[in-house]
Design a protein around this motif. Structure first.
Motif, PDB file in Angstrom:
ATOM      1  N   ALA A   1      10.094  -2.682  -7.406  1.00  0.00           N
ATOM      2  CA  ALA A   1      10.943  -1.625  -6.852  1.00  0.00           C
ATOM      3  C   ALA A   1      10.145  -0.338  -6.695  1.00  0.00           C
ATOM      4  CB  ALA A   1      12.149  -1.396  -7.762  1.00  0.00           C
ATOM      5  N   ALA A   2       9.361   0.000  -7.723  1.00  0.00           N
ATOM      6  CA  ALA A   2       8.517   1.196  -7.654  1.00  0.00           C
ATOM      7  C   ALA A   2       7.487   1.066  -6.534  1.00  0.00           C
ATOM      8  CB  ALA A   2       7.823   1.429  -8.998  1.00  0.00           C
ATOM      9  N   ALA A   3       6.920  -0.122  -6.392  1.00  0.00           N
ATOM     10  CA  ALA A   3       5.921  -0.348  -5.346  1.00  0.00           C
ATOM     11  C   ALA A   3       6.527  -0.192  -3.960  1.00  0.00           C
ATOM     12  CB  ALA A   3       5.313  -1.740  -5.505  1.00  0.00           C
ATOM     13  N   ALA A   4       7.766  -0.668  -3.782  1.00  0.00           N
ATOM     14  CA  ALA A   4       8.426  -0.551  -2.480  1.00  0.00           C
ATOM     15  C   ALA A   4       8.669   0.905  -2.119  1.00  0.00           C
ATOM     16  CB  ALA A   4       9.738  -1.331  -2.497  1.00  0.00           C
ATOM     17  N   VAL A   5       9.079   1.707  -3.096  1.00  0.00           N
ATOM     18  CA  VAL A   5       9.265   3.146  -2.859  1.00  0.00           C
ATOM     19  C   VAL A   5       7.938   3.787  -2.472  1.00  0.00           C
ATOM     20  CG1 VAL A   5       9.828   5.352  -3.955  1.00  0.00           C
ATOM     21  CG2 VAL A   5      11.271   3.344  -4.374  1.00  0.00           C
ATOM     22  N   ALA A   6       6.893   3.490  -3.237  1.00  0.00           N
ATOM     23  CA  ALA A   6       5.584   4.099  -2.988  1.00  0.00           C
ATOM     24  C   ALA A   6       5.017   3.679  -1.633  1.00  0.00           C
ATOM     25  CB  ALA A   6       4.615   3.722  -4.104  1.00  0.00           C
ATOM     26  N   HIS A   7       5.213   2.411  -1.279  1.00  0.00           N
ATOM     27  CA  HIS A   7       4.736   1.944   0.027  1.00  0.00           C
ATOM     28  C   HIS A   7       5.434   2.701   1.152  1.00  0.00           C
ATOM     29  CE1 HIS A   7       3.658  -0.636   3.374  1.00  0.00           C
ATOM     30  NE2 HIS A   7       4.941  -0.729   3.658  1.00  0.00           N
ATOM     31  N   GLU A   8       6.739   2.877   1.021  1.00  0.00           N
ATOM     32  CA  GLU A   8       7.491   3.588   2.055  1.00  0.00           C
ATOM     33  C   GLU A   8       7.010   5.028   2.200  1.00  0.00           C
ATOM     34  OE1 GLU A   8      10.266   4.502   5.005  1.00  0.00           O
ATOM     35  OE2 GLU A   8       9.433   2.612   4.284  1.00  0.00           O
ATOM     36  N   LEU A   9       6.496   5.608   1.116  1.00  0.00           N
ATOM     37  CA  LEU A   9       6.020   6.990   1.144  1.00  0.00           C
ATOM     38  C   LEU A   9       4.531   7.093   1.458  1.00  0.00           C
ATOM     39  CD1 LEU A   9       8.094   8.389  -1.848  1.00  0.00           C
ATOM     40  CD2 LEU A   9       8.402   8.881   0.585  1.00  0.00           C
ATOM     41  N   GLY A  10       3.899   5.965   1.785  1.00  0.00           N
ATOM     42  CA  GLY A  10       2.553   6.031   2.330  1.00  0.00           C
ATOM     43  C   GLY A  10       1.412   5.614   1.436  1.00  0.00           C
ATOM     44  N   MET A  11       1.667   5.087   0.246  1.00  0.00           N
ATOM     45  CA  MET A  11       0.587   4.664  -0.630  1.00  0.00           C
ATOM     46  C   MET A  11       0.097   3.271  -0.246  1.00  0.00           C
ATOM     47  SD  MET A  11       1.615   6.010  -4.459  1.00  0.00           S
ATOM     48  CE  MET A  11       0.008   5.586  -5.158  1.00  0.00           C
ATOM     49  N   SER A  12      -1.196   3.036  -0.418  1.00  0.00           N
ATOM     50  CA  SER A  12      -1.775   1.727  -0.132  1.00  0.00           C
ATOM     51  C   SER A  12      -1.509   0.766  -1.283  1.00  0.00           C
ATOM     52  CB  SER A  12      -3.283   1.856   0.082  1.00  0.00           C
ATOM     53  OG  SER A  12      -3.935   2.159  -1.146  1.00  0.00           O
ATOM     54  N   ALA A  13      -1.681  -0.520  -1.015  1.00  0.00           N
ATOM     55  CA  ALA A  13      -1.475  -1.538  -2.051  1.00  0.00           C
ATOM     56  C   ALA A  13      -2.421  -1.319  -3.225  1.00  0.00           C
ATOM     57  CB  ALA A  13      -1.668  -2.928  -1.457  1.00  0.00           C
ATOM     58  N   ASP A  14      -3.669  -0.981  -2.960  1.00  0.00           N
ATOM     59  CA  ASP A  14      -4.635  -0.743  -4.037  1.00  0.00           C
ATOM     60  C   ASP A  14      -4.225   0.453  -4.891  1.00  0.00           C
ATOM     61  OD1 ASP A  14      -6.190  -2.891  -3.336  1.00  0.00           O
ATOM     62  OD2 ASP A  14      -7.626  -1.719  -2.165  1.00  0.00           O
ATOM     63  N   GLU A  15      -3.780   1.534  -4.239  1.00  0.00           N
ATOM     64  CA  GLU A  15      -3.357   2.723  -4.988  1.00  0.00           C
ATOM     65  C   GLU A  15      -2.144   2.420  -5.852  1.00  0.00           C
ATOM     66  OE1 GLU A  15      -4.589   6.362  -1.946  1.00  0.00           O
ATOM     67  OE2 GLU A  15      -2.776   5.189  -1.555  1.00  0.00           O
TER      68      GLU A  15
END
Length: 471
Positions: free
Chosen positions: A292-306
């Motif tokens: 869930a946290a990863a999905a939020v971060a992805h939507e806000l522009g973070m890369s998978a590695d970050e």
């Protein structure tokens, strides 16, 4: 909080100024409801509780530096008087959030809200200044108080939203309108108050209904592995992003496994790439929280590695949630006593078994509150699961519900001394002190009202022959 004059605050909340010599005086410090937290530049919110009336501390907070009191009656010091203090606090939060223009992320669910909120905050603050709910301050008072800690520098505001009935989350969203909303799961927590899982789903889905449409940046983060959550996609005009272990999830985990110490490891897959994660937290249930946290971060522009790096380095920020501490004598205490519901109780038992692989395990469990007519069946199921997972010994603490836990274990085949019922926390401590051996692993968990954290505290004090080593 951002700087506001008393005149502006009075206008926003529809209040009347009393004993204020200078309406241009500014609130530059925090908005607080605990008089002990009042300081220079603060605004003190005076609530009338069952045992304490905040108005009685008005003189004390002004002496400490508070600019004024927000209350329901004049108090002889600078005050803004309103008819409804809670509504006024909410109006002030709504005004500040709109003025700041921060990206507001809200989340709700039956279990895992606080742990997931902590993960989201730790990931996002790598990008920009982030303010988030402390602990579980997720209701009509705690949420606006959190929002009012945001400043002009705040980029992300992460708010946990709780509910005990239909309309609660809708109200919270009106106070602090979210741009991104995550629904984690629909479980049995508070089922006695809601009346059923469908009603819980109706309440939790109010979050996605409040989101702006996709063309305005609205995004609904939904659990693909929970059918009741996934169905909420039809209730929002926002962009829908699915997370989970399902192959249809946009953000998903593959090759999920636990390390020898019970920490989850998996391959994180996002639309922008994949990366490996090994978490510092304990228990496989944290995989869903991390996604869930990863999905939020992805939507806000973070890369998978970050995202993977941030999740691998994130820790627990809130007390008594899977706190794993090893005593000098090798006894490991898992303090998960902040709260409990059927889903979190089962997840904690599985985590106990993973942590204690090859060692003797103890489950010290108490009442799960607010389950209504489901209470007997749910406590019985937890007792049975402890046996199926081969937990070495179940210690059921308390009254009727604890007896149901032990009965479930007994009916599942727990004989002799494999399960025991004790009357209270002190009796549990006495039993454990006499029977624990080096290398044992002890889980302590119950609803907050039971107060089983005292068992964990006593066990750590018992073993404190040297400095306790916390993992």
């Amino acid at each position: 909080m951002i700087t506001l004059s008393l005149a502006e605050i009075a206008e926003v909340v529809g209040g009347r100024m009393h004993d204020i010599p200078d309406a241009s005086a500014e609130v530059t410090g925090p908005v607080v409801r605990d008089s002990r937290e009042a300081g220079p530049g603060s605004l003190f919110v005076a609530f009338v509780g069952e045992r304490v009336d905040g108005h009685d501390f008005a003189g004390q907070v002004v002496e400490a530096g508070a600019v004024a009191v927000l209350g329901s009656r004049p108090v002889g010091v600078p005050a803004i008087v309103v008819d409804d203090v809670q509504a006024a606090l909410g109006a002030l939060a709504r005004h500040v959030v709109r003025r700041l223009g921060t990206t507001l992320v809200a989340l709700t669910g039956s279990a895992g809200k606080t742990s997931t909120k902590d993960l989201i905050a730790q990931v996002l603050r790598r990008m920009a200044p982030t303010v988030f709910t402390p602990g579980s301050m997720n209701n009509e008072v705690g949420l606006p108080l959190t929002a009012l800690t945001a400043t002009d520098e705040t980029k992300f505001l992460v708010l946990e939203m709780g509910a005990r009935g239909i309309g609660h989350i809708r109200y919270l969203c009106e106070l602090t309108p979210p741009k991104i909303g995550a629904v984690l799961n629909v479980g049995s927590a508070h089922i006695g108050e809601f009346g059923g899982r469908e009603q819980i789903a109706q309440a939790k889905g109010e979050l996605v209904e409040a989101l702006p449409p996709a063309e305005e940046g609205g995004a609904a983060i939904l659990n693909a592995d929970d059918p009741l959550v996934r169905a909420m996609a039809s209730r929002t005009k926002a962009k829908v992003i699915l997370f989970g272990e399902s192959g249809e999830a946009d953000v998903r985990a593959e090759n999920v496994r636990l390390t020898d110490t019970g920490q989850p490891s998996f391959s994180l897959h996002t639309p922008s790439g994949a990366s490996d994660v090994t978490m510092r937290l304990y228990g496989e249930h944290h995989v869903s929280n991390a996604l869930a946290a990863a999905a939020v971060a992805h939507e806000l522009g973070m890369s998978a590695d970050e995202i993977a790096t941030a999740l691998s380095e994130a820790g627990s920020l809130s007390r008594w949630r899977m706190e794993v501490t090893e005593r000098p004598d090798g006894v490991t205490v898992v303090n998960d006593a902040y709260n409990a519901n059927p889903e979190s109780m089962k997840a904690a038992l599985r985590a106990l078994v993973a942590i204690g692989k090859g060692r003797r395990t103890w489950a010290v469990l108490g009442k799960m509150a607010e389950l209504g007519d489901e209470a007997l069946a749910e406590h019985d199921a937890v007792g049975r699961l402890a046996v199926r997972l081969n937990v070495s010994k179940l210690v059921a603490v308390g009254g009727r519900e604890a007896q149901w836990l032990q009965l479930g274990a007994y009916n599942e085949g727990s004989w002799g001394e494999e399960s025991v019922h004790v009357s209270d926390a002190q009796a549990a401590v006495d039993l454990l002190r006499s029977e624990l051996r080096p290398g044992d692993v002890v889980l302590v968990k119950a609803s907050r009202s039971v107060g089983l954290e005292s068992v964990a505290t006593a066990l750590l004090e018992t073993g404190a022959e040297g400095e306790v080593a916390a993992r």
